[in-house]
Design an enzyme around this catalytic site. Structure first.
Site, short mmCIF file in Angstrom:
data_model
loop_
_atom_site.label_atom_id
_atom_site.label_comp_id
_atom_site.label_asym_id
_atom_site.label_seq_id
_atom_site.Cartn_x
_atom_site.Cartn_y
_atom_site.Cartn_z
N ARG A 38 0.91 -1.27 0.26
CA ARG A 38 0.06 0.16 -0.04
C ARG A 38 0.94 0.91 0.07
O ARG A 38 0.73 2.27 -0.58
CB ARG A 38 -0.95 0.30 1.08
CG ARG A 38 -1.80 1.31 1.37
CD ARG A 38 -3.03 1.48 2.29
NE ARG A 38 -2.92 0.46 3.27
CZ ARG A 38 -2.11 0.55 4.45
NH1 ARG A 38 -1.45 1.66 4.50
NH2 ARG A 38 -2.23 -0.35 5.52
N ASP A 81 -7.81 18.91 -14.11
CA ASP A 81 -8.29 17.50 -14.75
C ASP A 81 -7.92 17.54 -16.24
O ASP A 81 -8.77 18.14 -17.07
CB ASP A 81 -9.82 17.29 -14.32
CG ASP A 81 -10.23 15.71 -14.80
OD1 ASP A 81 -9.64 15.25 -15.66
OD2 ASP A 81 -11.10 15.42 -14.12
N LYS A 132 -9.04 6.58 -18.90
CA LYS A 132 -9.34 7.04 -20.27
C LYS A 132 -8.11 6.81 -21.12
O LYS A 132 -7.58 5.63 -21.54
CB LYS A 132 -9.99 8.49 -20.14
CG LYS A 132 -11.05 8.49 -19.09
CD LYS A 132 -12.35 7.89 -19.31
CE LYS A 132 -13.05 7.69 -17.90
NZ LYS A 132 -13.39 8.87 -17.20
N TYR A 139 -16.70 16.73 -14.57
CA TYR A 139 -17.12 15.24 -14.67
C TYR A 139 -18.23 15.19 -13.70
O TYR A 139 -18.15 15.75 -12.41
CB TYR A 139 -15.88 14.48 -14.52
CG TYR A 139 -16.00 13.17 -14.37
CD1 TYR A 139 -16.50 12.22 -15.55
CD2 TYR A 139 -16.10 12.47 -13.39
CE1 TYR A 139 -16.86 11.01 -15.61
CE2 TYR A 139 -16.33 11.04 -12.97
CZ TYR A 139 -16.70 10.49 -14.23
OH TYR A 139 -17.04 9.00 -14.26
C1 LIG Z 1 -13.81 9.40 -16.00
C2 LIG Z 1 -13.37 10.86 -15.47
C3 LIG Z 1 -13.17 10.98 -14.22
C4 LIG Z 1 -13.48 9.96 -13.12
O1 LIG Z 1 -12.37 8.87 -13.37
P1 LIG Z 1 -12.76 7.29 -12.76
O2 LIG Z 1 -11.41 6.74 -13.27
O3 LIG Z 1 -13.94 6.95 -13.47
O4 LIG Z 1 -12.89 7.21 -11.27
C5 LIG Z 1 -12.79 12.33 -13.87
N1 LIG Z 1 -12.60 13.13 -14.79
C6 LIG Z 1 -12.85 13.10 -15.88
C7 LIG Z 1 -12.68 14.12 -16.81
C8 LIG Z 1 -13.25 11.81 -16.29
O5 LIG Z 1 -13.64 11.57 -17.87
#
Ligand SMILES: *Cc1c(COP(=O)(O)O)cnc(C)c1O
Length: 408
Positions: free
Chosen positions: A60, A184, A209, A112
């Site tokens: 961890r 982000d 993603k 998001y």
């Molecule tokens: C998918 C996404 C998230 C969240 O991520 P997870 O891996 O699904 O928890 C945050 N910001 C954006 C822009 C996203 O597309």
């Protein structure tokens, strides 16, 4: 770095593709294996109390595969450090947890959905309050509360309308007030945009993603260069424990090695699709930062690599919600599904799927109408994607008309 990297002339800094393949990817010193093994062991031997054999004690706290992945992301985001988490959402949660009770955050409105949910339904429970702004460049200074505002949260491009925020403009204002800026960068990936270069303090990704890119890992990462942030966030990464598995780190690292190839191809394909949509009589409008018609094209040119638009776009189809739904059912290559950033192309209707939780008036104020379709272009052949979109448009518009006429 190892092997071939040492044989270079050592003068120029390695560029993106070289870093993607080699950063954080040492050869195994014992076996010479070019690819790191997956270190599944949860615990590591100590020769005497407090003296582990190597760098590791308990998985961890740190793990070889996580370390390698974190090093690679740090290199690609021009950061000193990166920390990986079990999801993009866990990354957001850990950053918000680093703020003291009573802290205030200013965020762009179009975040998001899961980020919005955390900001409005979870952060408040530990005394952190978030104010949303639809035009943060214009309003951030008015929204700052002198002693309380600790963080400004940007997501650019926005989801699903692909509006852009000028990171540098916001960061300059924030820094005058001693406030940190988080970006982000999930939609652009580190290949298209490096927020730290424009003054952001922390860049985060849903690795799920583009970075992993193969729709088979859920993971997140934060990258930054400040020593203070490193200390605080490393502590929380371990204390909260929302960490990814070694296997997921290994897979995401494998995905990251081809990020530049995938991001370039996705941009090429999205450009072909966006141009075809813009020329179609069945389309009301197209949101794609790579198009000259995009209202924030000037920001894309200064903030994105070569002005690239990335692989995401959205458009309003003629024929309303019915046509939008039919479009997504009619595509043969694009799969009707949530998520984005994988090698396979996806499409969805935000008002009925990813953004269904937002009240209609708020949604429409942000440009998310019932007839909006969001598309994630993968790395299939661009011409095939274009033909698929065109045939799906024809079918959807004809189908929507037939339903209207049939029912009237
Ligand atoms: C998918 C996404 C998230 C969240 O991520 P997870 O891996 O699904 O928890 C945050 N910001 C954006 C822009 C996203 O597309």
């Amino acid at each position: 770095m190892t092997g071939s990297m040492e044989n270079g002339n050592g003068v120029t800094q390695p560029r993106f593709g070289t870093l993607a393949v080699h950063a954080g990817a040492p050869h195994d010193p014992v076996t010479g294996a070019v690819i790191a093994p997956i270190s599944l062991s949860t615990t590591y031997e100590q020769t005497s109390v407090g003296n582990p054999v190597g760098l590791y004690e308990y998985t961890r706290s740190s793990n070889p595969n996580r370390d390698n992945f974190e090093q690679a992301v740090a290199a690609l985001e021009h950061a000193k450090y990166a920390l990986a988490f079990s999801s993009g959402s866990a990354t957001t949660a850990t950053i918000l947890q680093s703020l003291a009770a009573g802290s205030h955050v200013v965020s762009v409105s179009d975040v998001y959905g899961g980020t919005h949910r955390y900001f409005t339904k979870v952060a408040a429970a530990h005394g952190v309050h978030v104010t949303f702004s639809p035009c943060i460049e214009l309003h951030v200074e008015d929204l700052i509360r002198p002693n309380d505002t600790k963080l400004i949260w940007i997501e650019t491009p926005s989801n699903p309308t692909l509006g852009l925020v000028d990171i540098k403009a916001v960061a300059e204002m924030a820094h005058r007030h001693g406030i940190l800026v988080v970006v982000d960068n999930t939609f652009m990936s580190p290949y298209v945009q490096n927020p730290l270069d424009h003054g952001a303090d922390i860049v985060i990704h849903s690795v799920t993603k583009y970075i992993n890119g193969h729709s088979d890992v859920l993971m997140g990462v934060a990258a930054f260069s400040s020593e203070t942030l490193k200390e605080r966030l490393t502590f929380l990464q371990n204390a909260i424990g929302a960490v990814p598995s070694p296997f997921d780190c290994w897979l995401a690292h494998r995905g990251l090695k081809t990020l530049h190839l995938r991001a370039r191809e996705a941009t090429t394909n999205a450009t072909i699709v966006a141009q075809a949509l813009e020329a179609s009589p069945h389309v009301l409008s197209v949101n794609y930062p790579g198009l000259a018609s995009h209202p924030h094209r000037a920001i894309a040119i200064k903030q994105h690599r070569n002005g690239m638009g990335g692989g995401m776009l959205s458009f309003r189809i003629k024929g309303g919600q019915r046509a939008a739904h039919l479009f997504c059912q009619n595509t043969k290559i694009f799969t009707l599904a949530e998520s984005l950033g994988g090698v396979e192309s996806l499409c969805e209707v935000p008002s009925s799927m990813t953004h269904a939780g937002i009240p209609k008036d708020q949604r429409e104020a942000a440009g998310v109408f019932d007839d909006l379709v969001r598309v994630s272009c993968g790395v299939e052949d661009g011409e095939d994607l274009k033909l698929d979109v065109l045939q799906a448009l024809e079918g959807a518009v004809a189908g929507a008309e037939k339903m209207v006429n049939g029912s009237s």
